[in-house]
Design a protein around this motif. Structure first.
Motif, mmCIF file in Angstrom:
data_model
loop_
_atom_site.group_PDB
_atom_site.id
_atom_site.type_symbol
_atom_site.label_atom_id
_atom_site.label_comp_id
_atom_site.label_asym_id
_atom_site.label_seq_id
_atom_site.Cartn_x
_atom_site.Cartn_y
_atom_site.Cartn_z
ATOM 1 N N LYS A 176 0.810 -1.218 0.000
ATOM 2 C CA LYS A 176 0.000 0.000 0.000
ATOM 3 C C LYS A 176 0.844 1.269 0.000
ATOM 4 C CE LYS A 176 -0.896 -0.127 5.028
ATOM 5 N NZ LYS A 176 0.152 -1.077 5.436
ATOM 6 N N THR A 177 1.937 1.248 0.769
ATOM 7 C CA THR A 177 2.778 2.449 0.806
ATOM 8 C C THR A 177 3.503 2.651 -0.525
ATOM 9 O OG1 THR A 177 3.037 2.235 3.182
ATOM 10 C CG2 THR A 177 4.661 3.570 2.053
ATOM 11 N N THR A 178 3.927 1.547 -1.127
ATOM 12 C CA THR A 178 4.557 1.653 -2.439
ATOM 13 C C THR A 178 3.571 2.227 -3.455
ATOM 14 O OG1 THR A 178 5.896 -0.258 -1.886
ATOM 15 C CG2 THR A 178 5.808 0.359 -4.200
ATOM 16 N N THR A 179 2.330 1.788 -3.365
ATOM 17 C CA THR A 179 1.307 2.319 -4.266
ATOM 18 C C THR A 179 1.160 3.827 -4.079
ATOM 19 O OG1 THR A 179 0.130 0.223 -4.105
ATOM 20 C CG2 THR A 179 -1.111 2.092 -4.962
ATOM 21 N N LEU A 180 1.120 4.232 -2.807
ATOM 22 C CA LEU A 180 1.014 5.654 -2.503
ATOM 23 C C LEU A 180 2.211 6.430 -3.055
ATOM 24 C CD1 LEU A 180 -0.793 7.489 -0.352
ATOM 25 C CD2 LEU A 180 1.402 7.538 0.804
ATOM 26 N N ASN A 181 3.414 5.872 -2.852
ATOM 27 C CA ASN A 181 4.616 6.541 -3.341
ATOM 28 C C ASN A 181 4.637 6.652 -4.862
ATOM 29 O OD1 ASN A 181 5.776 7.210 -0.919
ATOM 30 N ND2 ASN A 181 6.879 5.274 -0.722
ATOM 31 N N MET A 182 4.032 5.679 -5.522
ATOM 32 C CA MET A 182 3.971 5.761 -6.983
ATOM 33 C C MET A 182 2.987 6.839 -7.419
ATOM 34 S SD MET A 182 4.446 1.935 -8.510
ATOM 35 C CE MET A 182 3.204 1.103 -7.555
ATOM 36 N N ILE A 183 1.868 6.947 -6.695
ATOM 37 C CA ILE A 183 0.908 7.998 -7.033
ATOM 38 C C ILE A 183 1.541 9.366 -6.793
ATOM 39 C CG2 ILE A 183 -1.319 9.032 -6.460
ATOM 40 C CD1 ILE A 183 -2.289 6.211 -5.666
ATOM 41 N N ALA A 184 2.303 9.481 -5.676
ATOM 42 C CA ALA A 184 2.946 10.761 -5.359
ATOM 43 C C ALA A 184 4.099 11.063 -6.310
ATOM 44 C CB ALA A 184 3.461 10.745 -3.920
ATOM 45 N N GLY A 185 4.659 10.011 -6.932
ATOM 46 C CA GLY A 185 5.751 10.218 -7.869
ATOM 47 C C GLY A 185 7.122 9.995 -7.271
ATOM 48 N N PHE A 186 7.184 9.528 -6.028
ATOM 49 C CA PHE A 186 8.491 9.263 -5.418
ATOM 50 C C PHE A 186 9.096 7.975 -5.946
ATOM 51 C CE2 PHE A 186 6.598 11.860 -1.877
ATOM 52 C CZ PHE A 186 7.369 12.982 -2.164
ATOM 53 N N GLN A 236 1.208 10.137 -15.936
ATOM 54 C CA GLN A 236 2.185 10.807 -15.083
ATOM 55 C C GLN A 236 3.616 10.317 -15.301
ATOM 56 O OE1 GLN A 236 1.343 13.416 -12.777
ATOM 57 N NE2 GLN A 236 -0.418 13.295 -14.129
ATOM 58 N N GLU A 237 3.825 9.538 -16.346
ATOM 59 C CA GLU A 237 5.176 9.041 -16.536
ATOM 60 C C GLU A 237 6.147 10.207 -16.714
ATOM 61 O OE1 GLU A 237 5.697 6.074 -19.560
ATOM 62 O OE2 GLU A 237 7.868 6.210 -19.320
ATOM 63 N N GLY A 238 7.202 10.198 -15.926
ATOM 64 C CA GLY A 238 8.208 11.249 -16.027
ATOM 65 C C GLY A 238 7.825 12.554 -15.354
ATOM 66 N N VAL A 239 6.624 12.611 -14.768
ATOM 67 C CA VAL A 239 6.241 13.837 -14.058
ATOM 68 C C VAL A 239 6.739 13.720 -12.615
ATOM 69 C CG1 VAL A 239 4.318 15.292 -13.318
ATOM 70 C CG2 VAL A 239 4.194 14.072 -15.504
ATOM 71 N N PRO A 240 7.623 14.638 -12.187
ATOM 72 C CA PRO A 240 8.162 14.540 -10.831
ATOM 73 C C PRO A 240 7.112 14.942 -9.790
ATOM 74 C CG PRO A 240 8.931 16.548 -11.870
ATOM 75 C CD PRO A 240 8.152 15.799 -12.914
ATOM 76 N N PRO A 241 7.315 14.550 -8.537
ATOM 77 C CA PRO A 241 6.322 14.852 -7.491
ATOM 78 C C PRO A 241 5.975 16.337 -7.426
ATOM 79 C CG PRO A 241 8.060 13.458 -6.613
ATOM 80 C CD PRO A 241 8.467 13.809 -7.999
ATOM 81 N N GLU A 242 7.002 17.197 -7.609
ATOM 82 C CA GLU A 242 6.753 18.626 -7.432
ATOM 83 C C GLU A 242 5.816 19.186 -8.504
ATOM 84 O OE1 GLU A 242 9.695 17.140 -7.681
ATOM 85 O OE2 GLU A 242 11.176 18.316 -8.796
ATOM 86 N N SER A 251 5.958 -1.222 -14.381
ATOM 87 C CA SER A 251 5.158 -1.266 -15.599
ATOM 88 C C SER A 251 3.777 -0.752 -15.273
ATOM 89 C CB SER A 251 5.088 -2.703 -16.135
ATOM 90 O OG SER A 251 4.437 -3.516 -15.183
ATOM 91 N N GLY A 252 3.019 -0.439 -16.305
ATOM 92 C CA GLY A 252 1.685 0.104 -16.095
ATOM 93 C C GLY A 252 1.684 1.615 -16.140
ATOM 94 N N GLN A 253 0.510 2.167 -15.957
ATOM 95 C CA GLN A 253 0.376 3.605 -16.124
ATOM 96 C C GLN A 253 -0.398 4.198 -14.945
ATOM 97 O OE1 GLN A 253 -2.302 5.393 -19.131
ATOM 98 N NE2 GLN A 253 -0.429 5.895 -20.241
ATOM 99 N N ILE A 254 0.040 5.377 -14.520
ATOM 100 C CA ILE A 254 -0.716 6.104 -13.500
ATOM 101 C C ILE A 254 -1.228 7.382 -14.137
ATOM 102 C CG2 ILE A 254 -0.543 7.374 -11.327
ATOM 103 C CD1 ILE A 254 1.538 5.335 -10.450
ATOM 104 N N ARG A 255 -2.526 7.610 -14.016
ATOM 105 C CA ARG A 255 -3.091 8.840 -14.562
ATOM 106 C C ARG A 255 -3.653 9.679 -13.434
ATOM 107 N NH1 ARG A 255 -5.980 8.212 -19.906
ATOM 108 N NH2 ARG A 255 -4.690 6.727 -21.047
#
Lengths: 267, 362
Positions: free
Chosen positions: B44-54, B69-75, B59-63
């Motif tokens: 769950k925390t890894t999922t959160l970190n992926m959504i946040a961009g950390f 969001q590929e390549g979009v940094p957290p900031e 593989s797969g895509q986060i929108r």
């Protein structure tokens, strides 16, 4: 038994403190001595030796030493924070080796360093850099490890979650360094810079190779003077330097606040 | 029509040979309070970190708001995050902490001051502007962390176990408050926790994760009422989980054999489980009722007799372990008004509604 230990420790502490301060007391007392021989607890008091300091013979070296210490502490501060950032914070490839290299000047005798700098400058045909530029370079080499050490320690202790917090709030890397990292390592950085300042201001073994006639630092001037005479003017120089260094430390501490940890603000 | 704020499309994350998150797909609707619930190590925390961009998905895509969001940094993601340890800036006052996001965006001074006071107001911390974090209690620091995250008005707020450092009383109060804040702002909250009570109390939707995959997703009542696996049944609330097998019975019901066939219960037929596939049976403790109290039950029920083995008084409820005929032990949750009737060793008649006997495939 415990009481005995406590007394033992207190006595040891008092002895250490006495050992540190008594020579200073002697010097301070001697600086007010009217005779030209250095005596402890003079029967009369005079300020004539301090008056004698107001002379280009002492003022010029003093100003050069101050200039040197200021430039060196600022430059070491800047380079040190950059070095510590890549080594201790960003953990660049080979960071442990680079850290060892950055700290290595600490373990080389200063005499050796001095000879090395002179040989290096003359071998690449920059013998003319002897004097102030050479002093600046040599002193930076000397003081950089202290700044790197202090800044790196501060950065090791930095909670990286704060960087993440700033990041998710939209802060770019420069904003994060400026608003979060630097303020939090400031006390470490400033204590390193204070070391740099004092080390540079007091240095003899390295400077002795690099000064030129007319471009002599205060400690070297003292040494030169000592070769001919041991008179209270030296005591006066020492007391004046001591006060100056004390003032510098207070100033650094005012800006850097390195004695205050973050115990709740009020700053 | 609900719009989707955050979407995960077959997202996986691998660290070396370790698959922490395994091909999960989620759609998180705008303005909802969604919890990602699971034990530690479930991803769950890894999922959160992926959504946040950390962390970047393997593989797969986060929108986010429809954008890959590929390549979009957290900031640059414009989402808020509340950390478990709060991660407040110790050298800044409360106001500076809360105003940080707006300041980084280069907003004018008045706008920052405005945003700060609005955010502090929504977490009920007016008047604390000039304090430093160290001067605040844990609960107050928590509020500052929430205020700091919502001040730049992100459309999504991620919360990483934000209440786990608080004591129980405060935690329960903050649950209510967080839910209120979320509803007031109409912001999408993604709340990561291992505490099922927390998730039940606040969420519109719960995503239960286990071993890097989504074990079940749905409204809290659905997940509690019809867990799909024994893991979910065990993790969410208390339950009696027993190995079972089933065969078709009378009236379109199922005959469920427990305890190596010595006990037989009737279960209302669920649509989603084929009798042959039944491996476990789950009965919530509150569904194991005393027959006299269940007299008014207007649905068909299994009648059993058993012996009370142990009674634990929990105040409003008592928890009792009953050894029923056929050699199985059932945990039961009973209103403590009936305490005087129960003590270890006494015989009781029990009733379990057919619909309360849930059948699980795994």
């Amino acid at each position: 038994m415990n009481r005995l230990l406590t007394y033992l420790f207190r006595t040891a502490l008092a002895a250490i403190l006495a050992f540190i301060t008594l020579p200073l007391v002697v010097v301070v007392a001697a600086s007010f001595s009217p005779t030209s021989a250095v005596t402890f607890l003079p029967s009369e008091w005079t300020l004539q030796w301090y008056a004698a300091l107001w002379d280009s013979r002492w003022l010029d070296p003093f100003l050069l030493s101050v200039e040197l210490a200021v430039i060196v502490s600022l430059a070491s501060g800047l380079l040190g924070v950059l070095g510590a950032y890549s080594v201790a914070y960003a953990k660049c490839p080979g960071h442990t080796a680079i850290m060892a290299l950055l700290l290595s000047p600490m373990s080389v005798p200063q005499i050796v360093k001095g000879v090395a700098v002179v040989l290096f400058l003359s071998s690449i045909g920059l013998y003319d850099l002897l004097g102030t530029p050479g002093l600046v370079m040599a002193h930076i080499i000397l003081t950089l490890p202290y700044v790197v050490r202090m800044a790196a320690t501060a950065m090791f202790g930095f909670d990286k979650r704060l960087d993440r917090a700033a990041r998710i709030l939209g802060a770019s890397v420069t904003q994060r360094i400026r608003y979060v990292l630097l303020p939090l390592i400031r006390s470490g950085l400033f204590s390193g810079m204070t070391f740099a300042f004092i080390i540079s201001f007091n240095n003899i073994p390295l400077s002795v190779f690099l000064v030129r006639p007319g471009q002599t630092t205060l400690p070297i001037t003292v040494i030169n003077h000592l070769e001919y005479s041991l008179d209270p003017v030296l005591a006066a120089v020492n007391v004046a330097s001591l006060l100056f260094i004390l003032g510098a430390i207070i100033l650094f501490e005012k800006i850097g606040g390195f004695s205050a940890q973050f115990h709740g603000g009020s700053k | 029509m609900t719009t989707i704020d955050i979407e995960l499309l077959s997202v996986s994350k691998q660290f070396g040979a370790n698959r922490i998150v395994d091909d999960i797909s989620l759609a998180i609707p705008k303005g909802k309070f969604v919890s990602i619930l699971g034990p530690s190590g479930c991803g769950k925390t890894t999922t959160l970190n992926m959504i946040a961009g950390f962390e970047a998905p393997s593989s797969g895509q986060i929108r986010i708001r429809g954008r890959d969001q590929e390549g979009v940094p957290p900031e640059a993601r414009k989402i808020g995050l509340v950390f478990q340890n709060y991660a407040l800036f110790p050298h800044m006052t409360v106001a500076q902490n809360v105003g940080f996001g707006l300041k980084m965006q280069g907003r004018p001074r008045e706008e920052i001051a405005d945003g700060v006071s609005r955010a502090l107001k929504s977490v009920h911390l007016e008047g604390f502007e000039d304090r430093y974090p160290k001067e605040l209690s844990g609960g107050q620091q928590q509020r500052v962390a929430v205020a700091r995250a919502i001040a730049p008005s992100p459309s999504v707020l991620l919360l990483d176990e934000p209440l786990s450092n608080l004591d129980l009383k405060l935690r329960e109060a903050m649950r209510v408050e967080l839910k209120e804040i979320q509803e007031d702002l109409g912001m999408t909250f993604i709340y990561v926790t291992h505490d099922q009570e927390e998730a039940m109390a606040m969420s519109d939707r719960i995503i239960v994760m286990q071993g890097g995959v989504v074990a079940q997703e749905g409204a809290p009542a659905d997940i509690y009422g019809s867990p799909r696996t024994s893991f979910v049944a065990d993790f969410i609330g208390k339950s009696n989980i027993l190995p079972a097998s089933a065969e078709p019975g009378a009236d379109r019901n199922l005959k469920v054999s427990l305890g190596a066939g010595k006990a037989v219960l009737t279960a209302a037929r669920g649509d989603d489980v084929a009798p042959d596939n039944v491996r476990f049976c789950c009965i919530r403790p509150e569904a194991v009722r005393l027959a006299e109290a269940a007299g008014a039950l207007d649905e068909p029920a299994n009648r059993l007799t058993g012996t009370v083995q142990k009674v634990v008084n929990l105040g409003a409820y008592i928890e009792a372990w009953m050894l029923v005929d056929g050699g199985i032990t059932l945990k039961s949750m009973i209103r403590s008004t009936r305490l005087e009737k129960l003590s270890a060793g006494c015989r009781v008649d029990l009733a379990i509604a057919h619909s309360a006997v849930q059948l699980l495939e795994q």
